[in-house]
Scaffold this motif. Structure first.
Motif, PDB file in Angstrom:
ATOM      1  N   PHE A   1       5.608  46.380  11.971  1.00 54.19           N
ATOM      2  CA  PHE A   1       4.574  45.636  11.267  1.00 54.19           C
ATOM      3  C   PHE A   1       5.152  44.847  10.104  1.00 54.19           C
ATOM      4  N   HIS A   2       4.588  43.657   9.881  1.00 56.94           N
ATOM      5  CA  HIS A   2       4.616  43.004   8.581  1.00 56.94           C
ATOM      6  C   HIS A   2       3.321  43.393   7.867  1.00 56.94           C
ATOM      7  N   MET A   3       3.332  43.414   6.547  1.00 51.11           N
ATOM      8  CA  MET A   3       2.122  43.688   5.777  1.00 51.11           C
ATOM      9  C   MET A   3       1.667  42.404   5.085  1.00 51.11           C
ATOM     10  N   ALA A   4       0.488  41.913   5.486  1.00 51.96           N
ATOM     11  CA  ALA A   4      -0.069  40.729   4.840  1.00 51.96           C
ATOM     12  C   ALA A   4      -0.816  41.152   3.583  1.00 51.96           C
ATOM     13  N   VAL A   5      -0.371  40.639   2.451  1.00 50.63           N
ATOM     14  CA  VAL A   5      -0.971  40.965   1.162  1.00 50.63           C
ATOM     15  C   VAL A   5      -1.963  39.859   0.806  1.00 50.63           C
ATOM     16  N   THR A   6      -3.233  40.214   0.769  1.00 52.57           N
ATOM     17  CA  THR A   6      -4.279  39.226   0.496  1.00 52.57           C
ATOM     18  C   THR A   6      -4.942  39.451  -0.857  1.00 52.57           C
ATOM     19  N   ASP A   7      -4.542  40.530  -1.553  1.00 57.41           N
ATOM     20  CA  ASP A   7      -5.134  40.866  -2.848  1.00 57.41           C
ATOM     21  C   ASP A   7      -4.069  41.570  -3.673  1.00 57.41           C
ATOM     22  N   PHE A   8      -3.230  40.781  -4.338  1.00 54.78           N
ATOM     23  CA  PHE A   8      -2.147  41.375  -5.124  1.00 54.78           C
ATOM     24  C   PHE A   8      -2.643  41.639  -6.538  1.00 54.78           C
ATOM     25  N   ASN A   9      -2.638  42.922  -6.900  1.00 54.16           N
ATOM     26  CA  ASN A   9      -3.096  43.340  -8.222  1.00 54.16           C
ATOM     27  C   ASN A   9      -2.250  44.533  -8.665  1.00 54.16           C
ATOM     28  N   ASP A  10      -2.602  45.133  -9.785  1.00 48.81           N
ATOM     29  CA  ASP A  10      -1.790  46.225 -10.311  1.00 48.81           C
ATOM     30  C   ASP A  10      -1.725  47.404  -9.350  1.00 48.81           C
ATOM     31  N   ASN A  11      -2.811  47.684  -8.644  1.00 51.21           N
ATOM     32  CA  ASN A  11      -2.801  48.790  -7.685  1.00 51.21           C
ATOM     33  C   ASN A  11      -1.928  48.467  -6.478  1.00 51.21           C
ATOM     34  N   THR A  12      -2.064  47.233  -5.970  1.00 52.30           N
ATOM     35  CA  THR A  12      -1.247  46.819  -4.829  1.00 52.30           C
ATOM     36  C   THR A  12       0.234  46.873  -5.182  1.00 52.30           C
ATOM     37  N   ARG A  13       0.544  46.465  -6.415  1.00 47.81           N
ATOM     38  CA  ARG A  13       1.947  46.433  -6.858  1.00 47.81           C
ATOM     39  C   ARG A  13       2.605  47.804  -6.685  1.00 47.81           C
ATOM     40  N   THR A  14       1.858  48.851  -6.977  1.00 46.87           N
ATOM     41  CA  THR A  14       2.459  50.188  -6.904  1.00 46.87           C
ATOM     42  C   THR A  14       2.706  50.640  -5.468  1.00 46.87           C
ATOM     43  N   GLU A  15       2.104  49.954  -4.479  1.00 44.37           N
ATOM     44  CA  GLU A  15       2.252  50.358  -3.079  1.00 44.37           C
ATOM     45  C   GLU A  15       3.470  49.731  -2.399  1.00 44.37           C
ATOM     46  N   ILE A  16       4.035  48.694  -3.002  1.00 42.87           N
ATOM     47  CA  ILE A  16       5.111  47.948  -2.342  1.00 42.87           C
ATOM     48  C   ILE A  16       6.318  48.843  -2.073  1.00 42.87           C
ATOM     49  N   LYS A  17       6.742  49.605  -3.083  1.00 41.12           N
ATOM     50  CA  LYS A  17       7.915  50.457  -2.925  1.00 41.12           C
ATOM     51  C   LYS A  17       7.719  51.461  -1.798  1.00 41.12           C
ATOM     52  N   LYS A  18       6.538  52.077  -1.731  1.00 39.21           N
ATOM     53  CA  LYS A  18       6.262  53.067  -0.684  1.00 39.21           C
ATOM     54  C   LYS A  18       6.319  52.424   0.697  1.00 39.21           C
ATOM     55  N   MET A  19       5.750  51.237   0.838  1.00 39.02           N
ATOM     56  CA  MET A  19       5.761  50.559   2.133  1.00 39.02           C
ATOM     57  C   MET A  19       7.197  50.341   2.603  1.00 39.02           C
ATOM     58  N   ILE A  20       8.052  49.925   1.688  1.00 42.44           N
ATOM     59  CA  ILE A  20       9.445  49.627   2.056  1.00 42.44           C
ATOM     60  C   ILE A  20      10.235  50.907   2.311  1.00 42.44           C
ATOM     61  N   GLU A  21      10.174  51.847   1.378  1.00 41.61           N
ATOM     62  CA  GLU A  21      11.090  52.986   1.416  1.00 41.61           C
ATOM     63  C   GLU A  21      10.591  54.133   2.282  1.00 41.61           C
ATOM     64  N   GLN A  22       9.280  54.286   2.441  1.00 40.40           N
ATOM     65  CA  GLN A  22       8.762  55.395   3.243  1.00 40.40           C
ATOM     66  C   GLN A  22       8.245  54.961   4.609  1.00 40.40           C
ATOM     67  N   GLU A  23       7.585  53.817   4.650  1.00 39.41           N
ATOM     68  CA  GLU A  23       6.988  53.372   5.910  1.00 39.41           C
ATOM     69  C   GLU A  23       7.911  52.481   6.729  1.00 39.41           C
ATOM     70  N   GLY A  24       8.967  51.973   6.114  1.00 36.16           N
ATOM     71  CA  GLY A  24       9.874  51.083   6.842  1.00 36.16           C
ATOM     72  C   GLY A  24       9.269  49.720   7.129  1.00 36.16           C
ATOM     73  N   ILE A  25       8.284  49.317   6.329  1.00 38.06           N
ATOM     74  CA  ILE A  25       7.692  47.978   6.417  1.00 38.06           C
ATOM     75  C   ILE A  25       8.280  47.173   5.268  1.00 38.06           C
ATOM     76  N   THR A  26       9.188  46.270   5.591  1.00 39.75           N
ATOM     77  CA  THR A  26      10.010  45.627   4.562  1.00 39.75           C
ATOM     78  C   THR A  26       9.709  44.136   4.375  1.00 39.75           C
ATOM     79  N   SER A  27       8.717  43.635   5.103  1.00 38.28           N
ATOM     80  CA  SER A  27       8.365  42.207   4.999  1.00 38.28           C
ATOM     81  C   SER A  27       6.875  42.093   4.709  1.00 38.28           C
ATOM     82  N   PHE A  28       6.538  41.152   3.839  1.00 42.34           N
ATOM     83  CA  PHE A  28       5.189  41.019   3.327  1.00 42.34           C
ATOM     84  C   PHE A  28       4.716  39.581   3.504  1.00 42.34           C
ATOM     85  N   LYS A  29       3.645  39.437   4.278  1.00 41.50           N
ATOM     86  CA  LYS A  29       3.118  38.111   4.625  1.00 41.50           C
ATOM     87  C   LYS A  29       2.163  37.628   3.535  1.00 41.50           C
TER      88      LYS A  29
END
Length: 460
Positions: A122-150
């Motif tokens: 999966f790519h993750m399409a970010v349609t609402d970037f805010n302070d809460n979303t910001r904290t999820e980026i690291k987890k998506m990359i390092e734990q979920e193996g989703i490293t690209s953001f649309k």
């Protein structure tokens, strides 16, 4: 089960030689001439080409859009991909504005888990970037193996983020080793033109094309390149279609910048004259739209110049009944066309067979570069000991004709109906299992595996 493929002409992005391949389990164990190894099954590939499995990094399966869903789900879409020589796809999760990235991932997994025939990510399409979303980026990359953001520079009110959000997202993604891929069109200008044409009662599919002129893509591509230059975040433009947009990337190289570029098979082969076919033109309503012959020439040249690194599909099929939602208004036609099964054969026939690109370039843009850019190489995208045994045995001379009557995509028309093709996928191996052989799929849904991807280097 072990497998020995004998006497194939092996093509990678940087090699071309005749040899044998030995597969045991899910990976390639040996490559060499006259291998003296016993295997449970042996395939004679004399006279055939052997490619790495194709990787299509731009598909939309079972995707909600305009009140309906794309007609290929994870089972039918990944199976059709296998018939066409594509063993791995990357789909797009779409965050809903106001919701978390995790909730979007959970929603997409509810449709994909245990339903894929071929491998996927999966790519993750970010349609609402805010302070809460910001904290999820690291987890998506390092734990979920989703490293690209649309990100989308169009579809205001639904998918689009503004430049302030884009810069913030780029800085966060760069910090954690990810990549931004972008739908680069000027949404405000397009919205203005759509409203203008609707007010003038210009409602046929032709006005979908006329509402997205080349300048809307060229401007957004240049703006995206400027933002990635400022932030230093690796950037990738999806489905680039035209000369103006590619010139924006070409200009960025003058300041020693690298922007990755993907085009799609339809933009190399089809043009905007198809929108003049009254409502039949709805078959090719997609965003960005098909362009002009001069843009096709630019894209083929861009592949050979190294400016275009990937040929994908943006596969997003809708049945004709769904397309009819827009019979009285082009802005209500679901956007997308079917191609997941056709990409590899069309690119070979129109590219290699007709002398536009080399065999090595073919493998580079259809298999290897997607794996490198999106953190899967050398597990995927090449033929070497230790790599996944994702292989395509291909007859370079067999002639056939594309048709909805014979394709495996869950859609009742073909964007390439009656198109003559030279070159045919004969056998496909996915992680050591013969998946396609003699026109039959030999594996079931659930065999397809979610591939966690590594952090990206921003270079290939």
């Amino acid at each position: 089960m072990s497998l020995l493929i004998k006497n194939g002409r092996i093509i990678t992005a940087d090699a071309d030689f005749t040899a044998d391949l030995f597969v045991d389990g899910e990976t390639i164990q040996a490559v060499g001439r006259n291998l003296n190894i016993k295997a449970a099954r042996e395939i004679d590939a004399s006279g055939k080409l052997v490619f790495p499995g194709g990787i299509d990094p731009h598909v939309h399966l079972d995707m909600p859009f305009m009140g309906t869903f794309s007609s290929d789900n994870y089972e039918t879409g990944t199976r059709a991909a296998l018939f066409g020589g594509t063993t791995m796809v990357i789909d797009f999760i779409l965050q809903k504005q106001g919701n978390s990235l995790q909730s979007a991932l959970d929603e997409w997994r509810s449709r994909s888990d245990n339903n894929c025939v071929g491998d996927y990510s999966f790519h993750m399409a970010v349609t609402d970037f805010n302070d809460n979303t910001r904290t999820e980026i690291k987890k998506m990359i390092e734990q979920e193996g989703i490293t690209s953001f649309k990100t989308f520079m169009a579809y205001k009110g639904a998918l689009m983020i503004d430049d302030r959000q884009m810069i913030g997202l780029m800085e966060e993604v760069k910090q954690h080793g990810g990549l931004i891929n972008v739908h680069a069109t000027n949404g405000d200008m397009i919205d203005y033109l759509v409203a203008k044409h609707r007010a003038e009662k210009k409602l046929s599919p032709l006005y979908h094309y006329l509402s997205q002129p080349e300048i809307t893509e060229a401007e957004a591509s240049e703006r995206f390149a400027d933002m990635t230059y400022y932030t230093g975040c690796p950037g990738y433009i999806v489905h680039l279609t035209c000369e103006g947009a590619l010139n924006a990337v070409r200009n960025a190289t003058r300041r020693n910048q690298k922007v990755f570029v993907e085009t799609c098979i339809q933009y190399l082969l089809l043009d905007a004259s198809l929108y003049e076919k009254d409502f039949e033109g709805a078959k090719w309503v997609m965003s960005p739209p098909l362009r002009e012959p001069k843009d096709q020439a630019t894209l083929w040249a861009g592949i050979n110049q190294g400016l275009v690194q990937v040929v994908a599909t943006d596969h997003c099929p809708f049945k004709w009944e769904q397309k009819l939602m827009g019979k009285d208004d082009f802005s209500k036609i679901p956007n997308g066309h079917p191609a997941i099964e056709n990409r590899m054969e069309l690119l070979y026939s129109e590219g290699v067979h007709k002398g536009k690109i080399s065999l090595n370039k073919y493998v580079e843009v259809a298999c290897t570069n997607p794996a490198k850019i999106f953190g899967m190489f050398p597990r995927k995208g090449t033929i070497a000991p230790g790599s996944d045994a994702d292989l395509v045995i291909f007859d370079p001379n067999e002639q056939h004709t594309l048709s909805a009557a014979t394709h495996h995509m869950n859609v009742d028309y073909s964007a390439y109906e009656g198109w003559p093709v030279t070159g045919k996928v004969k056998t496909v191996v996915l992680r050591g299992q013969v998946a396609i052989d003699n026109g039959k799929c030999l594996i079931e849904k659930g065999y397809g595996k979610f591939i966690k991807r590594n952090k990206v280097a921003g270079k290939i």
